[in-house]
Motif scaffolding. Structure first.
Motif, PDB file in Angstrom:
ATOM      1  N   ASN A   1     -48.293  15.179 -86.590  1.00 14.86           N
ATOM      2  CA  ASN A   1     -49.734  15.299 -86.846  1.00 14.86           C
ATOM      3  C   ASN A   1     -50.464  13.958 -86.805  1.00 14.86           C
ATOM      4  O   ASN A   1     -51.530  13.805 -87.414  1.00 14.86           O
ATOM      5  N   ASP A   2     -49.908  13.004 -86.088  1.00 13.84           N
ATOM      6  CA  ASP A   2     -50.580  11.716 -85.893  1.00 13.84           C
ATOM      7  C   ASP A   2     -51.214  11.734 -84.497  1.00 13.84           C
ATOM      8  O   ASP A   2     -50.715  11.115 -83.554  1.00 13.84           O
ATOM      9  N   LYS A   3     -52.339  12.438 -84.365  1.00 12.10           N
ATOM     10  CA  LYS A   3     -52.939  12.683 -83.053  1.00 12.10           C
ATOM     11  C   LYS A   3     -53.474  11.407 -82.406  1.00 12.10           C
ATOM     12  O   LYS A   3     -53.356  11.226 -81.195  1.00 12.10           O
ATOM     13  N   ALA A   4     -54.047  10.543 -83.189  1.00 18.66           N
ATOM     14  CA  ALA A   4     -54.619   9.318 -82.628  1.00 18.66           C
ATOM     15  C   ALA A   4     -53.533   8.436 -82.015  1.00 18.66           C
ATOM     16  O   ALA A   4     -53.675   7.932 -80.896  1.00 18.66           O
ATOM     17  N   GLN A   5     -52.452   8.245 -82.755  1.00 22.99           N
ATOM     18  CA  GLN A   5     -51.360   7.417 -82.237  1.00 22.99           C
ATOM     19  C   GLN A   5     -50.684   8.094 -81.055  1.00 22.99           C
ATOM     20  O   GLN A   5     -50.289   7.433 -80.088  1.00 22.99           O
TER      21      GLN A   5
ATOM     22  N   ASN B   1     -47.926  10.786 -62.432  1.00 22.46           N
ATOM     23  CA  ASN B   1     -47.326  11.908 -63.141  1.00 22.46           C
ATOM     24  C   ASN B   1     -48.425  12.803 -63.705  1.00 22.46           C
ATOM     25  O   ASN B   1     -49.109  12.443 -64.670  1.00 22.46           O
ATOM     26  N   ALA B   2     -48.595  13.976 -63.102  1.00 23.95           N
ATOM     27  CA  ALA B   2     -49.675  14.878 -63.491  1.00 23.95           C
ATOM     28  C   ALA B   2     -49.514  15.384 -64.914  1.00 23.95           C
ATOM     29  O   ALA B   2     -50.502  15.571 -65.644  1.00 23.95           O
ATOM     30  N   GLN B   3     -48.275  15.622 -65.344  1.00 23.25           N
ATOM     31  CA  GLN B   3     -48.043  16.148 -66.698  1.00 23.25           C
ATOM     32  C   GLN B   3     -48.525  15.169 -67.763  1.00 23.25           C
ATOM     33  O   GLN B   3     -49.085  15.584 -68.790  1.00 23.25           O
ATOM     34  N   TYR B   4     -48.327  13.881 -67.518  1.00 26.59           N
ATOM     35  CA  TYR B   4     -48.784  12.886 -68.487  1.00 26.59           C
ATOM     36  C   TYR B   4     -50.308  12.936 -68.628  1.00 26.59           C
ATOM     37  O   TYR B   4     -50.853  12.878 -69.734  1.00 26.59           O
TER      38      TYR B   4
ATOM     39  N   PHE C   1     -49.716   8.598 -74.976  1.00 28.45           N
ATOM     40  CA  PHE C   1     -49.965   9.346 -73.741  1.00 28.45           C
ATOM     41  C   PHE C   1     -50.741   8.482 -72.741  1.00 28.45           C
ATOM     42  O   PHE C   1     -50.461   8.507 -71.539  1.00 28.45           O
ATOM     43  N   LYS C   2     -51.708   7.739 -73.256  1.00 30.68           N
ATOM     44  CA  LYS C   2     -52.480   6.855 -72.386  1.00 30.68           C
ATOM     45  C   LYS C   2     -51.571   5.803 -71.752  1.00 30.68           C
ATOM     46  O   LYS C   2     -51.676   5.506 -70.552  1.00 30.68           O
ATOM     47  N   GLN C   3     -50.665   5.247 -72.564  1.00 32.17           N
ATOM     48  CA  GLN C   3     -49.717   4.264 -72.033  1.00 32.17           C
ATOM     49  C   GLN C   3     -48.834   4.883 -70.944  1.00 32.17           C
ATOM     50  O   GLN C   3     -48.527   4.246 -69.935  1.00 32.17           O
ATOM     51  N   ALA C   4     -48.435   6.148 -71.165  1.00 30.31           N
ATOM     52  CA  ALA C   4     -47.583   6.825 -70.178  1.00 30.31           C
ATOM     53  C   ALA C   4     -48.295   6.947 -68.845  1.00 30.31           C
ATOM     54  O   ALA C   4     -47.698   6.745 -67.781  1.00 30.31           O
TER      55      ALA C   4
ATOM     56  N   ALA D   1     -41.725   8.120 -69.416  1.00 30.58           N
ATOM     57  CA  ALA D   1     -41.124   9.245 -70.134  1.00 30.58           C
ATOM     58  C   ALA D   1     -40.935   8.936 -71.610  1.00 30.58           C
ATOM     59  O   ALA D   1     -41.133   9.806 -72.465  1.00 30.58           O
ATOM     60  N   LEU D   2     -40.538   7.698 -71.923  1.00 30.86           N
ATOM     61  CA  LEU D   2     -40.329   7.345 -73.332  1.00 30.86           C
ATOM     62  C   LEU D   2     -41.652   7.359 -74.097  1.00 30.86           C
ATOM     63  O   LEU D   2     -41.724   7.827 -75.235  1.00 30.86           O
ATOM     64  N   ARG D   3     -42.688   6.846 -73.483  1.00 30.24           N
ATOM     65  CA  ARG D   3     -44.001   6.860 -74.134  1.00 30.24           C
ATOM     66  C   ARG D   3     -44.511   8.296 -74.293  1.00 30.24           C
ATOM     67  O   ARG D   3     -45.082   8.654 -75.330  1.00 30.24           O
ATOM     68  N   TYR D   4     -44.341   9.097 -73.264  1.00 29.99           N
ATOM     69  CA  TYR D   4     -44.764  10.497 -73.310  1.00 29.99           C
ATOM     70  C   TYR D   4     -44.013  11.250 -74.412  1.00 29.99           C
ATOM     71  O   TYR D   4     -44.619  11.972 -75.217  1.00 29.99           O
TER      72      TYR D   4
END
Length: 729
Positions: free
Chosen positions: A635-639, A654-657, A644-647, A622-625
């Motif tokens: 607007n830092d899409k890459a980071q 977790n389907a939402q992640y 999200f990948k880490q989440a 949840a914290l990573r997400y």
């Protein structure tokens, strides 16, 4: 020692009971209640402290004595080994735990337990209770999950006063008796003693006690057409509530003991039948401490109480196991030939083997399920719930279902609709789940705790049917049903929630009205002055409960949520920061405080806070997400995509992640994005996730788009499919 102020009478101690109640006291001595907690001495300690050692993760832990004191040399949170004095023992069979007292008043359970079983059963050894536990986990031995003051004291000692000082973050916890004495169940006995001595002129209802611990059914009778005796009359007593104060999975609300003459929810908030604690058919999964299982059962419905089976003083069965069941179940109707279809006098032919299967907790502690399920391998075939047949026999569910069908061809329970199907549908986000849950919630044949649990799940499926179901139960007599309605209304607008929940703000049960207040407080800015006035009394009580639980992250986070809703942003920030201080691995405090910073225009401060939280609780998806969402807003899409990948790595179920991770990759990696969205759909069965995958493949002009649309046809309306197909050409 303290004398409780929650009672009119005074505590006197178990020693005062011996002269008149020798038989009961003798049965109690050496029982689970008597041995619940003791000072560590030669009479209470069972473990080997004769310089015994155990190696854990390559490091040696030592158990030894200094004079008449018991000590351990184990690793602390600083990664260094220290000597810790054992102050108390906890329990005695099948395992015994040990506790260390710290200078700030905290009493913590060490991670090693003594297996008290005989050596032939694998006992008489030290073992680690939680070998996978990390220092950042709540249940690491010096953290809150192993803190006696909050987690254990209320049930293992008599008349406990937690005495937590929020200003200094210290405890001065006290008790009247260290273990579970007579008055833990019977209540303070000074009036009873006065009555026994003839000092009270008036005859009291319960011999000077303020509670009725008798059985609810005084007589059982045979009725034509029944294979079990039926209650002649049910007059519910205080027994179940008194037992449930400890034998339940719950959160303590106060120390007032008001539940004794009211509802359990006046002092405690019990867990409902959730997928985290139970299988979808109500069988036990995590530790539930009996109450949640029992309240599902036909036994509870028929007025059976704990002492119909258990001796409350010895905590054992008074008569052999099979004879306990035969008190009500007519033995001639439950023979191997008619019922068990297993060889007589074997383990397989015992009632408890099929109807009270065991789950083992804490490594060696086997506990029986008290919901008395009827084995349903037909359910297992469809929704994956466990059944006792295949737990014993190395066969599949179809094999078990076939045999049950042969034995009981006319059983009304075979292939019968079961609430488990609705719960399973909710778990997989099936599109008909809301209707199934609404039906279960309004089914009067279901136990109250099941109806409440169905209502609780409705929050994810708002519709006309579900709002009708919620509205109908608000005045129901069962507080568990009303509690479920509060939690199940979460998916509705502020206006709808007020219409549903405002009548509960004056509910007679504390836990119900305060939970309603906590839910409605989130919309404080939307309420007019009259509504705020109506909400305030119950909200004040809700705040008192959070302050009582200020030693836990959830208490201070809930308090911060109220302050934020009321526009008291500085107080909210302080409450969230206190939550982080007392429980640095509690995720919600970071997420909520970061959201407060976002609302104040300081998104980056929130990102930095959540990055601190990830260090404190590295297992949190949840914290990573949430960090990824904040970075998207910056607007830092890459980071953001990296987080999200880490989440998804931390919480791959977790389907939402997976869904948001897939969307974040749309511009950078179409194949990975499509795979992530496919994973989201496989986990959730949510058509929105599949639609997003099809849309992405169409934009990328992928050859897989057609296959995706074909798959979507069974979930989406025709006009949606037609619109997608037009984009193919």
């Amino acid at each position: 020692m303290l004398t409780s102020t929650a009672f009119a009478a005074d505590f006197v101690g178990s020693d005062q009971c011996i002269d008149c109640h020798k038989e009961q006291v003798d049965a109690w001595k050496g029982s689970d209640h008597d041995m619940a907690m003791k000072h560590a001495d030669k009479d209470s300690v069972l473990g080997d402290f004769n310089d015994a050692t155990i190696k854990f993760k390559g490091k040696v832990n030592r158990f030894f004595t200094k004079g008449d004191q018991y000590w351990v040399n184990i690793e602390g949170p600083d990664n260094q080994f220290h000597d810790y004095k054992i102050s108390y023992t906890f329990g005695f069979e099948p395992l015994q735990q040990y506790m260390v007292e710290f200078d700030d008043g905290r009493i913590q359970l060490i991670p090693f337990a003594w297996d008290a079983r005989v050596q032939e059963q694998g006992g008489q050894r030290w073992y680690h209770l939680y070998p996978e536990m990390e220092k950042t986990d709540a249940f690491y031995w010096t953290n809150t999950g192993q803190n006696w003051n909050f987690m254990c004291a209320d049930c293992h000692s008599t008349d406990v006063k937690k005495n937590y000082d929020a200003k200094t973050n210290t405890y001065n916890t006290q008790w009247f008796e260290i273990n579970v004495g007579c008055e833990a169940c019977h209540g303070p006995a000074s009036d009873h003693i006065s009555w026994a001595k003839g000092e009270q002129k008036n005859t009291t209802a319960h011999y000077g006690f303020g509670r009725d611990l008798s059985k609810s059914v005084k007589g059982w009778v045979f009725k034509e057409g029944h294979s079990t005796l039926q209650p002649k009359e049910i007059q519910f007593t205080d027994q179940i509530t008194v037992c449930a104060q400890c034998h339940s999975r719950r959160v303590q609300l106060n120390e007032d003991q008001a539940h004794v003459k009211g509802s359990l929810l006046d002092s405690y908030l019990p867990s409902l039948i959730t997928s985290e604690l139970y299988h979808n058919d109500g069988q036990i999964y995590d530790e539930d401490y009996v109450y949640g299982s029992f309240m599902q059962s036909k036994m509870a419905e028929k007025g059976v109480t704990c002492t119909n089976c258990h001796n409350p003083h010895s905590t054992k069965l008074d008569i052999p196991e099979q004879a306990v069941c035969s008190q009500c179940h007519i033995a001639s109707e439950y023979t191997p030939e008619k019922h068990t279809f297993h060889k007589a006098n074997t383990e397989a032919s015992q009632c408890t083997t099929c109807h009270m299967p065991e789950m083992t907790y804490m490594g060696v502690d086997a506990r029986r399920d008290h919901s008395w399920q009827i084995p349903r391998p037909d359910l297992s075939k469809n929704i994956g719930t466990p059944n006792v047949c295949t737990q014993c026999h190395q066969q599949d569910d179809a094999w078990a279902d076939k045999h049950v069908g042969q034995w009981f061809p006319d059983s009304p329970f075979r292939n019968q609709q079961h609430f488990a199907v609705a719960f399973y549908a909710a778990d997989i986000n099936y599109r008909g789940a809301g209707d199934a849950l609404s039906y279960t919630a309004q089914d009067v044949k279901q136990a109250g705790i099941i109806r409440g649990s169905a209502l609780q799940r409705l929050g994810a499926f708002p519709s006309k049917n579900t709002i009708v179901a919620l509205g109908r139960v608000i005045k129901h007599d069962d507080p568990l049903i009303r509690l479920g309605a509060i939690q199940g209304s979460a998916g509705y607008s502020a206006y709808d929630r007020w219409q549903i929940l405002s009548p509960l703000l004056t509910d007679k049960v504390l836990g119900v009205r305060t939970e309603a207040a906590g839910a409605l407080a989130a919309y404080w800015p939307e309420w007019n002055p009259l509504q705020r006035e109506q909400l305030s009394p119950a909200l004040d009580e809700y705040i008192e409960i959070q302050l009582f639980n200020a030693d836990r992250g959830f208490g201070m986070t809930n308090l911060g949520n109220v302050y934020r809703a009321q526009g008291e942003f500085k107080q909210a920030e302080q409450a969230y920061l206190k939550a982080i201080k007392v429980e640095p691995y509690f995720v919600n405090s970071y997420v909520n405080l970061a959201d407060l910073y976002r609302a104040q225009g300081n998104e980056m401060k929130g990102v930095e806070l959540m990055q601190q939280g990830i260090i404190a609780q590295p297992k949190s998806g949840a914290l990573r997400y949430s960090t990824g969402l904040a970075l998207l807003r910056l607007n830092d899409k890459a980071q953001a995509s990296t987080y999200f990948k880490q989440a998804t790595a931390v919480d791959p179920q977790n389907a939402q992640y997976w869904y948001i991770y897939g969307l974040s990759l749309e511009q950078s990696n179409t194949n990975q994005a499509a795979n992530a969205l496919a994973t989201a759909f496989s986990l959730s069965a949510n058509p929105q996730h599949l639609f997003a995958q099809c849309d992405l493949l169409l934009k990328a002009k992928s050859s897989q788009a057609k296959v995706c649309i074909t798959q979507l046809e069974q979930y989406a309306p025709k006009n949606v499919i037609d619109a997608l197909k037009k984009r193919l050409y």
